[in-house]
Design an enzyme around this catalytic site. Structure first.
Site, PDB file in Angstrom:
ATOM      1  N   CYS A 171     -20.418   3.610   8.452  1.00 11.69           N
ATOM      2  CA  CYS A 171     -19.091   4.230   8.562  1.00 11.69           C
ATOM      3  C   CYS A 171     -18.844   4.796   9.952  1.00 11.69           C
ATOM      4  O   CYS A 171     -18.703   6.015  10.125  1.00 11.69           O
ATOM      5  CB  CYS A 171     -18.944   5.307   7.499  1.00 11.69           C
ATOM      6  SG  CYS A 171     -18.925   4.570   5.875  1.00 11.69           S
ATOM      7  N   GLU A 172     -18.851   3.956  10.950  1.00 13.34           N
ATOM      8  CA  GLU A 172     -18.530   4.323  12.330  1.00 13.34           C
ATOM      9  C   GLU A 172     -17.970   3.099  13.017  1.00 13.34           C
ATOM     10  O   GLU A 172     -18.517   2.008  12.862  1.00 13.34           O
ATOM     11  CB  GLU A 172     -19.806   4.683  13.116  1.00 13.34           C
ATOM     12  CG  GLU A 172     -20.550   5.845  12.588  1.00 13.34           C
ATOM     13  CD  GLU A 172     -20.978   6.816  13.680  1.00 13.34           C
ATOM     14  OE1 GLU A 172     -20.506   6.707  14.835  1.00 13.34           O
ATOM     15  OE2 GLU A 172     -21.774   7.687  13.345  1.00 13.34           O
ATOM     16  N   TYR A 200     -37.622  -1.790  21.224  1.00 11.67           N
ATOM     17  CA  TYR A 200     -36.624  -0.729  21.061  1.00 11.67           C
ATOM     18  C   TYR A 200     -35.576  -1.079  20.003  1.00 11.67           C
ATOM     19  O   TYR A 200     -34.423  -0.674  20.111  1.00 11.67           O
ATOM     20  CB  TYR A 200     -35.953  -0.400  22.406  1.00 11.67           C
ATOM     21  CG  TYR A 200     -36.942  -0.099  23.504  1.00 11.67           C
ATOM     22  CD1 TYR A 200     -37.693   1.074  23.462  1.00 11.67           C
ATOM     23  CD2 TYR A 200     -37.170  -0.991  24.551  1.00 11.67           C
ATOM     24  CE1 TYR A 200     -38.626   1.346  24.451  1.00 11.67           C
ATOM     25  CE2 TYR A 200     -38.099  -0.725  25.541  1.00 11.67           C
ATOM     26  CZ  TYR A 200     -38.825   0.451  25.484  1.00 11.67           C
ATOM     27  OH  TYR A 200     -39.746   0.720  26.461  1.00 11.67           O
ATOM     28  N   GLY A 223     -41.022  -1.409  32.924  1.00  7.09           N
ATOM     29  CA  GLY A 223     -39.621  -1.553  33.305  1.00  7.09           C
ATOM     30  C   GLY A 223     -39.102  -2.946  33.562  1.00  7.09           C
ATOM     31  O   GLY A 223     -37.892  -3.117  33.764  1.00  7.09           O
ATOM     32  N   GLU A 238     -47.347  -0.411  32.787  1.00 14.20           N
ATOM     33  CA  GLU A 238     -46.991   0.055  31.444  1.00 14.20           C
ATOM     34  C   GLU A 238     -45.858  -0.755  30.827  1.00 14.20           C
ATOM     35  O   GLU A 238     -44.818  -0.208  30.461  1.00 14.20           O
ATOM     36  CB  GLU A 238     -46.572   1.530  31.511  1.00 14.20           C
ATOM     37  CG  GLU A 238     -47.618   2.443  32.085  1.00 14.20           C
ATOM     38  CD  GLU A 238     -47.167   3.897  32.158  1.00 14.20           C
ATOM     39  OE1 GLU A 238     -48.031   4.766  32.226  1.00 14.20           O
ATOM     40  OE2 GLU A 238     -45.942   4.161  32.139  1.00 14.20           O
ATOM     41  N   ARG A 244     -40.981  -3.596  26.959  1.00 11.62           N
ATOM     42  CA  ARG A 244     -39.983  -4.611  26.636  1.00 11.62           C
ATOM     43  C   ARG A 244     -40.467  -6.032  26.941  1.00 11.62           C
ATOM     44  O   ARG A 244     -40.347  -6.923  26.109  1.00 11.62           O
ATOM     45  CB  ARG A 244     -38.719  -4.320  27.459  1.00 11.62           C
ATOM     46  CG  ARG A 244     -37.531  -5.196  27.107  1.00 11.62           C
ATOM     47  CD  ARG A 244     -36.367  -4.958  28.079  1.00 11.62           C
ATOM     48  NE  ARG A 244     -36.153  -3.567  28.368  1.00 11.62           N
ATOM     49  CZ  ARG A 244     -35.392  -2.742  27.657  1.00 11.62           C
ATOM     50  NH1 ARG A 244     -34.728  -3.195  26.615  1.00 11.62           N
ATOM     51  NH2 ARG A 244     -35.278  -1.473  28.001  1.00 11.62           N
ATOM     52  N   TYR A 302     -26.175   1.672  24.073  1.00 16.62           N
ATOM     53  CA  TYR A 302     -26.127   1.381  25.512  1.00 16.62           C
ATOM     54  C   TYR A 302     -25.067   0.338  25.864  1.00 16.62           C
ATOM     55  O   TYR A 302     -24.995  -0.087  27.012  1.00 16.62           O
ATOM     56  CB  TYR A 302     -27.458   0.812  26.013  1.00 16.62           C
ATOM     57  CG  TYR A 302     -28.700   1.546  25.565  1.00 16.62           C
ATOM     58  CD1 TYR A 302     -29.011   2.805  26.066  1.00 16.62           C
ATOM     59  CD2 TYR A 302     -29.580   0.958  24.669  1.00 16.62           C
ATOM     60  CE1 TYR A 302     -30.165   3.460  25.664  1.00 16.62           C
ATOM     61  CE2 TYR A 302     -30.742   1.606  24.264  1.00 16.62           C
ATOM     62  CZ  TYR A 302     -31.024   2.860  24.773  1.00 16.62           C
ATOM     63  OH  TYR A 302     -32.168   3.497  24.383  1.00 16.62           O
TER      64      TYR A 302
HETATM   65  N1  LLP Z   1     -43.674   3.856  30.891  1.00 16.07           N
HETATM   66  C1  LLP Z   1     -42.842   4.905  30.779  1.00 16.07           C
HETATM   67  C2  LLP Z   1     -43.238   6.183  31.353  1.00 16.07           C
HETATM   68  C3  LLP Z   1     -41.603   4.758  30.132  1.00 16.07           C
HETATM   69  O1  LLP Z   1     -40.780   5.790  30.028  1.00 16.07           O
HETATM   70  C4  LLP Z   1     -41.240   3.488  29.586  1.00 16.07           C
HETATM   71  C5  LLP Z   1     -39.975   3.301  28.877  1.00 16.07           C
HETATM   72  C6  LLP Z   1     -42.146   2.428  29.721  1.00 16.07           C
HETATM   73  C7  LLP Z   1     -43.348   2.642  30.382  1.00 16.07           C
HETATM   74  C8  LLP Z   1     -41.861   1.048  29.195  1.00 16.07           C
HETATM   75  O2  LLP Z   1     -40.762   0.488  29.844  1.00 16.07           O
HETATM   76  P1  LLP Z   1     -40.339  -1.039  29.552  1.00 16.07           P
HETATM   77  O3  LLP Z   1     -41.373  -1.931  30.150  1.00 16.07           O
HETATM   78  O4  LLP Z   1     -40.253  -1.196  28.095  1.00 16.07           O
HETATM   79  O5  LLP Z   1     -39.021  -1.172  30.198  1.00 16.07           O
HETATM   80  N2  LLP Z   1     -34.568   2.384  24.477  1.00 16.07           N
HETATM   81  C9  LLP Z   1     -34.233   1.773  25.735  1.00 16.07           C
HETATM   82  C10 LLP Z   1     -35.411   1.717  26.650  1.00 16.07           C
HETATM   83  C11 LLP Z   1     -36.061   3.059  26.896  1.00 16.07           C
HETATM   84  C12 LLP Z   1     -37.238   2.967  27.827  1.00 16.07           C
HETATM   85  C13 LLP Z   1     -37.982   4.245  27.861  1.00 16.07           C
HETATM   86  N3  LLP Z   1     -39.129   4.252  28.705  1.00 16.07           N
HETATM   87  C14 LLP Z   1     -33.654   0.395  25.451  1.00 16.07           C
HETATM   88  O6  LLP Z   1     -33.565   0.009  24.304  1.00 16.07           O
HETATM   89  O7  LLP Z   1     -33.263  -0.307  26.361  1.00 16.07           O
END
Ligand code: LLP
Length: 418
Positions: free
Chosen positions: A345-346, A374, A240, A276, A279, A319
């Site tokens: 086309c949007e 992502y 996150g 985990e 990003r 988003y």
């Molecule tokens: N662990 C779990 C259980 C998750 O659901 C996620 C992301 C992560 C780890 C990794 O999170 P990160 O470090 O990447 O923030 N598509 C969206 C982001 C969706 C995140 C989903 N879960 C975007 O483009 O901002």
């Protein structure tokens, strides 16, 4: 290291290479362009942050599932967090150690769980029915499954609602009020071994004290579960951590800032810390390189039309996300305020709104920054756009790491049906 503007010539660079030169070498457009140095640097920042702690850093494959990037991270010693059976198969192909991977999700399917149980992957329990399905998968394989309980600490990460996941009303995780039910159910299943607890608050988080608030709550759950006779080893605080999408020199917390907020809690409890990140491992390593198709004006609005689109990179459309946009070479042309749009086309098909840029010409290069997470993994075939090629700069050289999809790939899904 990574992406930067040349101090002397004003061109965009990836490591030592000019993006403008790469563009003329590469036959495809648009394409994703990565810096391997940047990815490895981001991973090392987490390794360093975790020094002195028992830990398991798991890369969130959903952020970017390029097999070659996954291989590099596996070879560097990362674990992985997976959310589908296909991600699990790809992780095995990339060489991740199954005992250092976690299978997570609110709708894991029986075949996916059977594969996870067979490989000996750690599995998160997300609900009552998920527990039943995991137990059934373990019985089928006859092997003990190591499981973690995904708990909702109910802490607000203060991010876009689509990427906020740890609130009490979220679709993820168990009902905390039923925790005793889960412990009894696990006790009754000889093939389930409860080894830890998991929480994930959300994504794009820019305040690390939120992780501490959640860890303190999780700590109480750990003590309670241990008192029930379970031997917990893992505290998984999820991913996150956000990045500076603004390119305004915003100072954001680093992996070290994040880990230091929970270090004492993990040490006091004698736990292994699982993280985990997705990003923050890959986003900044990459830019989407597009070609300008033309410039137009309607009413009082000016548009730069490029060949990339919401099919190539959907975060702005989905988003309202900001990703920084620049031309690949310096320009003295008059600046204007543009919406940068694709050919889909949007009206929601845009990569950037109200961007002040020098007026480009058809054929010029335009980069959408911070596209390593992502972006490619969320690309689609809408309007029958084919998902683009990917390249990486590695040891000062350009390497192709994914072929552009072709209509032939797409037509294969009709094999035997025509
Ligand atoms: N662990 C779990 C259980 C998750 O659901 C996620 C992301 C992560 C780890 C990794 O999170 P990160 O470090 O990447 O923030 N598509 C969206 C982001 C969706 C995140 C989903 N879960 C975007 O483009 O901002």
């Amino acid at each position: 290291l990574g992406w930067y503007t040349g101090a002397e010539d004003g061109f965009l660079y990836v490591d030592q290479l000019r993006v403008e030169d790469i563009r003329h070498q590469v036959p495809e457009s648009p394409f994703y362009l990565y810096s391997k140095n940047r990815i490895m640097h981001n991973y090392q920042a987490y390794k360093k942050a975790l020094e002195g702690l028992s830990s398991l850093p798991c890369y969130a494959v959903k952020a970017n599932n390029n097999l070659i990037i996954m291989k590099e991270l596996a070879a560097a010693g990362a674990g992985a967090v997976l959310v589908s059976g296909n991600e699990l198969k790809m992780a095995m192909a990339a060489g991740f150690d199954p005992s250092r991977t976690i299978f997570n999700g609110n709708g894991k399917l029986p075949w996916e769980l059977a594969l996870a149980a067979e490989k000996g992957v750690l599995i998160n329990i997300d609900s009552e029915f998920d527990l039943e399905n995991i137990a059934a998968a373990a019985r089928k394989t006859g092997k003990k499954a190591k499981v973690l309980l995904r708990i909702n600490p109910d802490v607000d990460p203060q991010v876009h609602p689509y990427v906020s996941t740890g609130l009490a009303g979220s679709k993820f995780g168990i009902r905390n009020s039923h925790i005793k039910w889960f412990l009894d159910a696990i006790r009754a299943e000889p093939l389930l071994e409860l080894v830890g607890v998991h929480s994930h608050l959300g994504s794009t988080i820019t305040k690390v004290n939120i992780f501490r608030d959640a860890a303190i709550i999780m700590c109480e759950f750990v003590k309670m579960i241990r008192a029930e006779g379970f031997n917990l080893q893992y505290l998984n605080i999820g991913g996150g951590l956000g990045i500076d999408y603004s390119h305004q020199g915003q100072v954001l917390p680093t992996p070290t800032d994040l880990i230091d907020t929970v270090r004492d809690i993990v040490k006091d409890l004698g736990l292994t810390l699982v993280i985990e990140p997705g990003r923050s491992m890959v986003a900044t390593s990459c830019g989407l390189v597009n070609t300008v198709t033309g410039v137009k004006t309607n009413g009082n609005k000016h548009f730069i039309v490029i060949d990339g689109s919401m099919a190539t990179l959907i975060r702005p459309s989905l988003y309202g996300a900001y990703q920084h946009i620049e031309l690949t070479k310096p320009s003295n042309a008059p600046t204007e305020t543009f919406d940068v749009v694709g050919p889909i086309c949007e009206s929601g098909d845009y990569l950037g709104k109200d961007r002040v840029l020098p007026t480009p010409e058809a054929g010029d290069g335009l980069v959408v920054h911070d596209a390593g997470a992502y972006c490619m993994s969320m690309a689609s075939n809408y309007n029958l756009k084919m998902r683009p090629a990917e390249y990486i700069v590695e040891d000062g050289k350009l390497r192709k790491i994914r072929n552009e999809e072709t209509l032939e790939h797409h037509l294969a899904v009709f094999d035997g049906l025509l």
